[in-house]
Design a protein around this motif. Structure first.
Motif, PDB file in Angstrom:
ATOM      1  N   SER A  23       0.850  -1.190   0.000  1.00  0.00           N
ATOM      2  CA  SER A  23       0.000   0.000   0.000  1.00  0.00           C
ATOM      3  C   SER A  23       0.884   1.239   0.000  1.00  0.00           C
ATOM      4  O   SER A  23       2.059   1.192   0.373  1.00  0.00           O
ATOM      5  CB  SER A  23      -0.909   0.005   1.227  1.00  0.00           C
ATOM      6  OG  SER A  23      -0.131   0.044   2.401  1.00  0.00           O
ATOM      7  N   GLU A  24       0.336   2.330  -0.407  1.00  0.00           N
ATOM      8  CA  GLU A  24       1.117   3.564  -0.466  1.00  0.00           C
ATOM      9  C   GLU A  24       1.483   4.002   0.946  1.00  0.00           C
ATOM     10  O   GLU A  24       0.684   3.926   1.867  1.00  0.00           O
ATOM     11  CB  GLU A  24       0.322   4.662  -1.169  1.00  0.00           C
ATOM     12  CG  GLU A  24       0.147   4.404  -2.646  1.00  0.00           C
ATOM     13  CD  GLU A  24      -0.486   5.588  -3.350  1.00  0.00           C
ATOM     14  OE1 GLU A  24      -0.368   6.716  -2.835  1.00  0.00           O
ATOM     15  OE2 GLU A  24      -1.074   5.370  -4.401  1.00  0.00           O
ATOM     16  N   SER A  77       2.819   6.994   3.436  1.00  0.00           N
ATOM     17  CA  SER A  77       2.859   8.447   3.500  1.00  0.00           C
ATOM     18  C   SER A  77       4.289   8.926   3.763  1.00  0.00           C
ATOM     19  O   SER A  77       5.164   8.170   4.182  1.00  0.00           O
ATOM     20  CB  SER A  77       1.933   8.953   4.607  1.00  0.00           C
ATOM     21  OG  SER A  77       2.437   8.573   5.867  1.00  0.00           O
ATOM     22  N   LYS A  78       4.504  10.197   3.505  1.00  0.00           N
ATOM     23  CA  LYS A  78       5.839  10.772   3.646  1.00  0.00           C
ATOM     24  C   LYS A  78       6.311  10.716   5.105  1.00  0.00           C
ATOM     25  O   LYS A  78       7.474  10.439   5.378  1.00  0.00           O
ATOM     26  CB  LYS A  78       5.833  12.210   3.142  1.00  0.00           C
ATOM     27  CG  LYS A  78       7.191  12.830   3.068  1.00  0.00           C
ATOM     28  CD  LYS A  78       7.149  14.182   2.417  1.00  0.00           C
ATOM     29  CE  LYS A  78       8.555  14.748   2.311  1.00  0.00           C
ATOM     30  NZ  LYS A  78       8.598  16.010   1.606  1.00  0.00           N
ATOM     31  N   THR A  79       5.416  10.943   6.046  1.00  0.00           N
ATOM     32  CA  THR A  79       5.809  10.909   7.465  1.00  0.00           C
ATOM     33  C   THR A  79       6.202   9.491   7.884  1.00  0.00           C
ATOM     34  O   THR A  79       7.129   9.302   8.674  1.00  0.00           O
ATOM     35  CB  THR A  79       4.679  11.421   8.363  1.00  0.00           C
ATOM     36  OG1 THR A  79       3.508  10.646   8.119  1.00  0.00           O
ATOM     37  CG2 THR A  79       4.391  12.879   8.108  1.00  0.00           C
ATOM     38  N   ASP A  80       5.491   8.496   7.343  1.00  0.00           N
ATOM     39  CA  ASP A  80       5.846   7.112   7.662  1.00  0.00           C
ATOM     40  C   ASP A  80       7.212   6.749   7.096  1.00  0.00           C
ATOM     41  O   ASP A  80       7.995   6.045   7.735  1.00  0.00           O
ATOM     42  CB  ASP A  80       4.793   6.141   7.125  1.00  0.00           C
ATOM     43  CG  ASP A  80       3.488   6.219   7.898  1.00  0.00           C
ATOM     44  OD1 ASP A  80       3.516   6.673   9.069  1.00  0.00           O
ATOM     45  OD2 ASP A  80       2.446   5.816   7.335  1.00  0.00           O
ATOM     46  N   ILE A  81       7.517   7.228   5.910  1.00  0.00           N
ATOM     47  CA  ILE A  81       8.829   6.975   5.310  1.00  0.00           C
ATOM     48  C   ILE A  81       9.924   7.611   6.149  1.00  0.00           C
ATOM     49  O   ILE A  81      10.975   7.024   6.381  1.00  0.00           O
ATOM     50  CB  ILE A  81       8.880   7.489   3.858  1.00  0.00           C
ATOM     51  CG1 ILE A  81       7.958   6.636   2.987  1.00  0.00           C
ATOM     52  CG2 ILE A  81      10.296   7.471   3.321  1.00  0.00           C
ATOM     53  CD1 ILE A  81       7.831   7.127   1.577  1.00  0.00           C
ATOM     54  N   GLU A  82       9.685   8.817   6.638  1.00  0.00           N
ATOM     55  CA  GLU A  82      10.665   9.498   7.480  1.00  0.00           C
ATOM     56  C   GLU A  82      10.888   8.737   8.781  1.00  0.00           C
ATOM     57  O   GLU A  82      12.011   8.611   9.257  1.00  0.00           O
ATOM     58  CB  GLU A  82      10.227  10.930   7.757  1.00  0.00           C
ATOM     59  CG  GLU A  82      10.329  11.835   6.550  1.00  0.00           C
ATOM     60  CD  GLU A  82       9.779  13.230   6.808  1.00  0.00           C
ATOM     61  OE1 GLU A  82       9.353  13.508   7.948  1.00  0.00           O
ATOM     62  OE2 GLU A  82       9.776  14.030   5.867  1.00  0.00           O
ATOM     63  N   LYS A  83       9.832   8.206   9.363  1.00  0.00           N
ATOM     64  CA  LYS A  83       9.961   7.436  10.601  1.00  0.00           C
ATOM     65  C   LYS A  83      10.752   6.154  10.365  1.00  0.00           C
ATOM     66  O   LYS A  83      11.565   5.752  11.190  1.00  0.00           O
ATOM     67  CB  LYS A  83       8.580   7.079  11.161  1.00  0.00           C
ATOM     68  CG  LYS A  83       7.846   8.236  11.775  1.00  0.00           C
ATOM     69  CD  LYS A  83       6.493   7.789  12.286  1.00  0.00           C
ATOM     70  CE  LYS A  83       5.659   8.953  12.762  1.00  0.00           C
ATOM     71  NZ  LYS A  83       4.315   8.525  13.181  1.00  0.00           N
ATOM     72  N   LEU A  84      10.510   5.499   9.235  1.00  0.00           N
ATOM     73  CA  LEU A  84      11.191   4.242   8.945  1.00  0.00           C
ATOM     74  C   LEU A  84      12.666   4.425   8.612  1.00  0.00           C
ATOM     75  O   LEU A  84      13.478   3.541   8.858  1.00  0.00           O
ATOM     76  CB  LEU A  84      10.499   3.532   7.775  1.00  0.00           C
ATOM     77  CG  LEU A  84       9.130   2.948   8.067  1.00  0.00           C
ATOM     78  CD1 LEU A  84       8.486   2.465   6.784  1.00  0.00           C
ATOM     79  CD2 LEU A  84       9.226   1.819   9.077  1.00  0.00           C
ATOM     80  N   THR A  85      13.025   5.575   8.053  1.00  0.00           N
ATOM     81  CA  THR A  85      14.413   5.787   7.623  1.00  0.00           C
ATOM     82  C   THR A  85      15.227   6.640   8.582  1.00  0.00           C
ATOM     83  O   THR A  85      16.351   7.013   8.259  1.00  0.00           O
ATOM     84  CB  THR A  85      14.434   6.442   6.228  1.00  0.00           C
ATOM     85  OG1 THR A  85      13.701   7.664   6.281  1.00  0.00           O
ATOM     86  CG2 THR A  85      13.820   5.513   5.199  1.00  0.00           C
ATOM     87  N   ASN A  86      14.697   6.939   9.747  1.00  0.00           N
ATOM     88  CA  ASN A  86      15.440   7.713  10.743  1.00  0.00           C
ATOM     89  C   ASN A  86      16.649   6.923  11.223  1.00  0.00           C
ATOM     90  O   ASN A  86      16.575   5.719  11.425  1.00  0.00           O
ATOM     91  CB  ASN A  86      14.561   8.016  11.957  1.00  0.00           C
ATOM     92  CG  ASN A  86      14.089   9.437  11.973  1.00  0.00           C
ATOM     93  OD1 ASN A  86      14.512  10.243  11.180  1.00  0.00           O
ATOM     94  ND2 ASN A  86      13.201   9.743  12.898  1.00  0.00           N
ATOM     95  N   GLN A  87      17.760   7.600  11.407  1.00  0.00           N
ATOM     96  CA  GLN A  87      18.944   6.965  11.962  1.00  0.00           C
ATOM     97  C   GLN A  87      18.950   7.182  13.461  1.00  0.00           C
ATOM     98  O   GLN A  87      18.707   8.290  13.943  1.00  0.00           O
ATOM     99  CB  GLN A  87      20.218   7.554  11.365  1.00  0.00           C
ATOM    100  CG  GLN A  87      20.478   7.119   9.962  1.00  0.00           C
ATOM    101  CD  GLN A  87      21.835   7.595   9.479  1.00  0.00           C
ATOM    102  OE1 GLN A  87      22.506   8.369  10.150  1.00  0.00           O
ATOM    103  NE2 GLN A  87      22.219   7.126   8.320  1.00  0.00           N
ATOM    104  N   VAL A  88      19.249   6.118  14.176  1.00  0.00           N
ATOM    105  CA  VAL A  88      19.296   6.188  15.629  1.00  0.00           C
ATOM    106  C   VAL A  88      20.722   5.911  16.072  1.00  0.00           C
ATOM    107  O   VAL A  88      21.327   4.924  15.654  1.00  0.00           O
ATOM    108  CB  VAL A  88      18.340   5.150  16.258  1.00  0.00           C
ATOM    109  CG1 VAL A  88      18.417   5.189  17.777  1.00  0.00           C
ATOM    110  CG2 VAL A  88      16.924   5.391  15.787  1.00  0.00           C
ATOM    111  N   LYS A  89      21.254   6.783  16.899  1.00  0.00           N
ATOM    112  CA  LYS A  89      22.614   6.602  17.376  1.00  0.00           C
ATOM    113  C   LYS A  89      22.620   5.475  18.407  1.00  0.00           C
ATOM    114  O   LYS A  89      21.872   5.496  19.372  1.00  0.00           O
ATOM    115  CB  LYS A  89      23.134   7.890  18.011  1.00  0.00           C
ATOM    116  CG  LYS A  89      24.566   7.807  18.451  1.00  0.00           C
ATOM    117  CD  LYS A  89      25.062   9.130  18.983  1.00  0.00           C
ATOM    118  CE  LYS A  89      26.505   8.993  19.417  1.00  0.00           C
ATOM    119  NZ  LYS A  89      27.001  10.242  19.975  1.00  0.00           N
ATOM    120  N   GLU A  90      23.475   4.473  18.172  1.00  0.00           N
ATOM    121  CA  GLU A  90      23.543   3.337  19.071  1.00  0.00           C
ATOM    122  C   GLU A  90      24.584   3.593  20.149  1.00  0.00           C
ATOM    123  O   GLU A  90      25.685   4.062  19.871  1.00  0.00           O
ATOM    124  CB  GLU A  90      23.915   2.069  18.302  1.00  0.00           C
ATOM    125  CG  GLU A  90      22.863   1.661  17.315  1.00  0.00           C
ATOM    126  CD  GLU A  90      23.238   0.386  16.592  1.00  0.00           C
ATOM    127  OE1 GLU A  90      24.099  -0.363  17.108  1.00  0.00           O
ATOM    128  OE2 GLU A  90      22.667   0.144  15.537  1.00  0.00           O
TER     129      GLU A  90
END
Length: 58
Positions: free
Chosen positions: A10-11, A13-26
């Motif tokens: 399914s399509e 949204s832009k906000t969901d893409i941003e959440k999925l591709t966020n980098q988290v410092k480990e």
């Protein structure tokens, strides 16, 4: 034959893409102490003896 086009994904949204591709410092846990000393095991002794046998055979 009737053909239907169905999208598998399914399509998003832009906000969901941003959440999925966020980098988290480990970071490691603050109280974590790594044990870097290697103990001599029976497997190490076996390996030394195996190498010695291979050298003698040559």
């Amino acid at each position: 034959m009737k053909m239907q086009l169905q999208t598998l994904l399914s399509e998003i949204s832009k906000t969901d893409i941003e959440k999925l591709t966020n980098q988290v410092k480990e970071t490691l846990a603050p109280g974590l102490v790594l044990n870097r000393t290697k103990t001599f095991s029976s497997a190490d002794l076996w390996n030394i003896q195996r190498r010695r046998r291979a050298i003698v055979i040559r």
